[in-house]
Enzyme design. Structure first.
Site, mmCIF file in Angstrom:
data_model
loop_
_atom_site.group_PDB
_atom_site.id
_atom_site.type_symbol
_atom_site.label_atom_id
_atom_site.label_comp_id
_atom_site.label_asym_id
_atom_site.label_seq_id
_atom_site.Cartn_x
_atom_site.Cartn_y
_atom_site.Cartn_z
ATOM 1 N N ASP A 42 -90.847 -21.606 12.804
ATOM 2 C CA ASP A 42 -91.560 -20.335 12.837
ATOM 3 C C ASP A 42 -90.856 -19.246 12.020
ATOM 4 O OD1 ASP A 42 -93.707 -18.866 14.323
ATOM 5 O OD2 ASP A 42 -91.970 -17.680 14.943
ATOM 6 N N LEU A 43 -89.566 -19.087 12.264
ATOM 7 C CA LEU A 43 -88.815 -18.040 11.562
ATOM 8 C C LEU A 43 -88.812 -18.306 10.057
ATOM 9 C CD1 LEU A 43 -86.857 -15.537 12.065
ATOM 10 C CD2 LEU A 43 -85.051 -17.169 11.561
ATOM 11 N N HIS A 276 -80.116 -6.313 19.366
ATOM 12 C CA HIS A 276 -80.726 -5.252 18.550
ATOM 13 C C HIS A 276 -80.391 -3.842 19.075
ATOM 14 C CE1 HIS A 276 -82.722 -8.579 16.810
ATOM 15 N NE2 HIS A 276 -83.812 -8.596 17.534
ATOM 16 N N LYS A 368 -93.417 0.143 19.253
ATOM 17 C CA LYS A 368 -92.544 1.066 18.537
ATOM 18 C C LYS A 368 -91.084 0.777 18.870
ATOM 19 C CE LYS A 368 -92.421 4.956 21.755
ATOM 20 N NZ LYS A 368 -92.839 6.282 22.066
ATOM 21 N N MET A 405 -87.652 16.280 14.466
ATOM 22 C CA MET A 405 -86.848 17.055 15.387
ATOM 23 C C MET A 405 -87.802 17.938 16.176
ATOM 24 S SD MET A 405 -83.626 19.268 14.189
ATOM 25 C CE MET A 405 -82.794 18.059 13.240
ATOM 26 N N LEU A 425 -89.923 14.404 9.040
ATOM 27 C CA LEU A 425 -89.693 13.642 7.807
ATOM 28 C C LEU A 425 -90.338 12.277 8.007
ATOM 29 C CD1 LEU A 425 -88.398 12.979 5.075
ATOM 30 C CD2 LEU A 425 -86.242 12.626 6.226
#
Ligand SMILES: NC(=O)C1=CN([C@@H]2O[C@H](COP(=O)(O)OP(=O)(O)OC[C@H]3O[C@@H](n4cnc5c(N)ncnc54)[C@H](OP(=O)(O)O)[C@@H]3O)[C@@H](O)[C@H]2O)C=CC1
Ligand SMILES: O=C1O[C@H](COP(=O)(O)O)[C@@H](O)[C@H](O)[C@H]1O
Length: 517
Positions: A42-43, A276, A368, A405, A425
């Site tokens: 898979d990877l 991670h 996210k 921010m 940003l």
């Protein structure tokens, strides 16, 4: 275009200031053989081969130097491997109509060798195929470079390392190197990781071993050191005097998706947090390194990990999404967490008392990954605006990449009232037309260049396992209750309660909306 000077095509030439290379005169040209072990998996098809294709497309892998070998047990032909990969070789952003031609040329560089992972026969065939390629390229001059990418279950790392050592090391008399790239999960706990490290360490030196954590290849993760140490803004504020708490969050809006068997053995803490999120934490919390040399950076990361105090049970919330066990590869009575919130506390001068809240979950309501640094309330607030929200500095790793921010401003208009707003940003808007490289692409290029800055050193790995192993063992001993949560939800409500107890103050009524072009 404002961003014209920034793109991977215009990377600076190879840095000369690293000292982690395998030897002093490491050649960066000459015959390069890249071997993808576990090429049928898979990877390999989703990440490794596409990353190699993008490097080829951008001229980093030169057809007159490079050859790519797939190796696995499955008996397939070169053509069969190529057609398995073909569909995953998507055009690079901004690519021209030459894409199809490029794909065909790239696929011709790939050869497949079938063999087992624990007998020499297959690896001798692999070595012959590599040597044949090297001999054919000898006219190009230079030495031979051999890169072995382990897209394999960790259970076979020791035998595969041994086979490479016995059968496939670089034999060039003009120098060169042999390097191995190993994927996570590297071990299941401290003892197994150390055992694996020792087994591999007996065969290869540390500068030959690249322990990959693809989060370290993400653009905004790589930006952390620049943000922190190249900006005067942050230097005086980045400490316990000003920062109330830090969240490092990973959310996925899908479940284990065909990887249930693997996931059930490891769970969310080993899959995401121990590697991670902890790597990201290191970059947020570390002191300024002496220089950008890989060893200086990794020395500082190790100090952060070593300063983490034992995790308290009451600062952990675990969950499992309803329907997780419907996957036929997951046992009906599985007690593997698919969601975790864990608070880490650092015992050092900069961070004493500041909770680092790690959150990771599958099958949630959004996808996210972000770092959210929340500042303390303004003392002596004459505007009485605390209730609106605290200052937050957010680094959205994905998607889309952004740094913003959150701050309080005067509500535009005649009245003197305050409102939450942001300095934003957003990369899509600010760097239009710029290609942000895939994490794997960047990291594989680093392995070829011999730059270990974005790879995990052995002592770093050990310190990371030291943090989570006691908790993982307590979970396995059944000391924690798994809270069920609905797929598509925020996860267990108890996690938000824990956040509140840790001092996180949510800004009600404010949502950052990424700007659209
Ligand atoms: N897939 C992903 O998205 C990610 C994967 N990783 C890591 O990358 C590595 C590879 O992952 P992935 O490609 O998903 O793994 P797969 O399960 O697809 O395995 C890769 C290949 O290894 C061989 N293999 C599978 N099981 C065994 C076994 N028990 N013993 C020996 N060989 C086996 C198979 O090849 P054959 O039978 O042909 O020899 C298979 O095609 C793992 O360490 C994983 O944790 C890391 C991040 C993301
Ligand atoms: O390592 C892994 O990462 C992916 C998420 O990676 P991302 O780059 O898409 O954020 C995760 O889905 C997988 O479970 C895990 O093994």
């Amino acid at each position: 275009m404002a961003s014209a000077g920034w793109s991977i095509e215009k990377r600076a030439p190879l840095r000369t200031d690293t000292f982690s290379r395998d030897n002093e005169n490491v050649p960066e040209t000459g015959c390069l053989s890249i071997v993808v072990l576990g090429a049928s998996g898979d990877l390999a098809k989703k990440k490794t081969f596409p990353a190699l294709f993008h490097l080829y497309r951008q001229g980093f892998l030169k057809p007159d130097e490079v050859h790519i070998f797939g190796y696995a047990r499955t008996k397939i032909s070169d053509e069969e491997l190529r057609s398995r990969i073909h569909g995953y070789l998507t055009p690079c952003k901004g690519a021209s109509t030459e894409h199809t031609e490029d794909v065909l040329k790239f696929l011709q560089l790939i050869k497949y060798v079938s063999g087992s992972y624990d007998t020499e026969e297959g690896f001798r065939s692999l070595d012959s195929a590599i040597s044949e390629h090297e001999i054919s390229k000898n006219s190009a001059g230079g030495s031979s470079r051999r890169l072995f990418y382990f897209a394999l279950p960790p259970s076979v790392y020791p035998s595969v390392s041994k086979m490479i050592k016995n059968c496939c090391m670089n034999k060039s008399d003009r120098g060169g190197w042999t390097r191995i790239v190993v994927e996570k999960p590297f071990g299941k706990d401290l003892a197994s990781a150390e055992e694996l490290s020792s087994q591999i360490g007996e065969l290869f030196d540390e500068p030959q071993i690249y322990r990959i954590d693809h989060y370290l290849g993400k653009e905004l993760v790589q930006n952390m050191l620049v943000l922190r140490f190249a900006n005067r803004f942050f230097l005086p504020l980045w400490n316990r005097d000003n920062i109330a708490n830090v969240q490092i969050v990973f959310r996925e809006d899908f479940g284990t998706e065909g990887r249930g068997g693997y996931f059930d053995e490891y769970g969310i803490i080993r899959d995401i947090m121990q590697n991670h999120l902890l790597q990201v934490l290191c970059l947020v919390a570390m002191e300024k390194p002496v220089s950008l040399k890989p060893e200086h950076i990794r020395d500082e990361k190790v100090k952060v990990l070593q300063s983490v105090v034992p995790i308290k049970d009451e600062e952990v919330v675990l969950g499992q999404y309803v329907g997780y066990t419907d996957d036929s590869t997951v046992p009906d009575n599985s007690s593997t967490p698919t969601f975790a919130t864990v608070i880490l506390r650092l015992h050092n001068e900069r961070w004493e008392g500041v909770p680092f809240i790690l959150k990771a979950g599958k099958a949630l309501n959004s996808r996210k990954a972000e770092i959210r640094v929340q500042f303390k309330d303004v003392p002596g607030d004459i505007f009485r605006c605390q209730k609106q929200g605290r200052n937050e500095f957010v680094i959205r790793l994905q998607p889309p990449e952004a740094i913003y921010m959150k701050l309080t401003v005067k509500q535009p208009g005649l009245e003197m009232s305050t409102v939450q707003s942001e300095l934003d940003l957003s990369y899509g808007q600010r760097y239009q037309g710029v290609v942000i490289p895939e994490a794997y692409e960047r990291l594989i290029l680093d392995t070829i260049r011999g730059d270990q800055q974005h790879f995990v050193r052995r002592d770093e790995l050990k310190a990371a396992w030291e943090i989570f192993t006691p908790l993982l063992h307590r979970i396995e001993d059944g000391e924690f209750k798994l809270i069920p949560y609905k797929p598509g939800s925020r996860g267990p409500a108890e996690a938000d309660e824990l956040l509140e107890r840790a001092g996180y103050v949510q800004t009600h009524g404010y949502i950052w909306i990424p700007p659209t072009l």
